[in-house]
Design an enzyme around this catalytic site. Structure first.
Site, mmCIF file in Angstrom:
data_model
loop_
_atom_site.group_PDB
_atom_site.id
_atom_site.type_symbol
_atom_site.label_atom_id
_atom_site.label_comp_id
_atom_site.label_asym_id
_atom_site.label_seq_id
_atom_site.Cartn_x
_atom_site.Cartn_y
_atom_site.Cartn_z
ATOM 1 N N CYS A 77 -4.711 45.704 15.368
ATOM 2 C CA CYS A 77 -5.320 46.110 16.644
ATOM 3 C C CYS A 77 -6.843 46.052 16.592
ATOM 4 C CB CYS A 77 -4.816 47.473 17.095
ATOM 5 S SG CYS A 77 -5.209 48.859 16.019
ATOM 6 N N HIS A 128 -4.083 53.554 16.744
ATOM 7 C CA HIS A 128 -3.942 52.321 17.508
ATOM 8 C C HIS A 128 -5.018 52.286 18.574
ATOM 9 C CE1 HIS A 128 -2.013 48.699 18.839
ATOM 10 N NE2 HIS A 128 -2.114 49.131 20.092
ATOM 11 N N HIS A 140 -4.211 44.447 23.613
ATOM 12 C CA HIS A 140 -4.192 44.942 22.234
ATOM 13 C C HIS A 140 -3.265 44.080 21.403
ATOM 14 C CE1 HIS A 140 -0.233 47.206 22.734
ATOM 15 N NE2 HIS A 140 -0.517 46.798 23.965
#
Length: 168
Positions: A77, A128, A140
């Site tokens: 990410c 994340h 993402h």
């Protein structure tokens, strides 16, 4: 069975098949009361930033997730975020999610603008991140499907949002 009798059966089978696909974490919520941003109006600069970020997203969409990855062969990410900011905006960001959390300016959820980083708490810690793109959309690199776009209101993400940062 004649043709008229098979039509309802086909309809049921198609409906069940589509419902089975509903486990995807990127589905939009159908709840009319879900969060929508009410922050600052988008400027021409915000629109241009979003457009450049979407172009990078389109180039890498579907690229698989790879822990530590920072290239078209695979992104994690933060690797995707750093690459997107570099390619779209010529900006160097910190490399890891924890470093990104320590930098930038804190942004309230109702003040999000395209290009802000959004962070999510998973298994008890912020691990994340994605790039907010306006409305309730963010881009993402997902561990399950790679580079993708998702809804902040999606059933997986809506309760995991923890904070946002702006890197102007």
């Amino acid at each position: 069975m004649n043709r008229c009798q098979t039509l309802p059966l086909v309809t049921v089978l198609v409906t069940l098949t589509l419902a089975g696909c509903a486990s995807n974490q990127n589905l939009r919520s159908t709840d009319e009361t879900t969060w929508q941003p009410s922050g600052e109006a988008a400027t021409a600069g915000d629109a241009a930033k979003a457009d450049r970020l979407w172009q990078v997203f389109e180039r890498y969409e579907g690229t698989p997730y790879r822990y530590g990855g920072t290239s078209a062969s695979g992104f994690d990410c933060s690797g995707f975020i750093a690459t997107a900011f570099d390619e779209a905006l010529g900006r160097q960001l910190p490399r890891t999610t924890s470093q990104m959390l320590s930098a930038g300016d804190v942004v309230e959820r109702d003040q999000l603008r395209a290009g802000d980083l959004v962070f999510f708490r998973i298994k008890g810690k912020d691990q994340h991140a994605g790039i907010y793109m306006g409305g309730d959309s963010f881009i993402h690199s997902s561990t399950s499907i790679g580079v993708t776009h998702s809804s902040l209101n999606g059933y997986y993400w809506r309760d995991r949002f923890s904070q946002a940062r702006r890197f102007d």
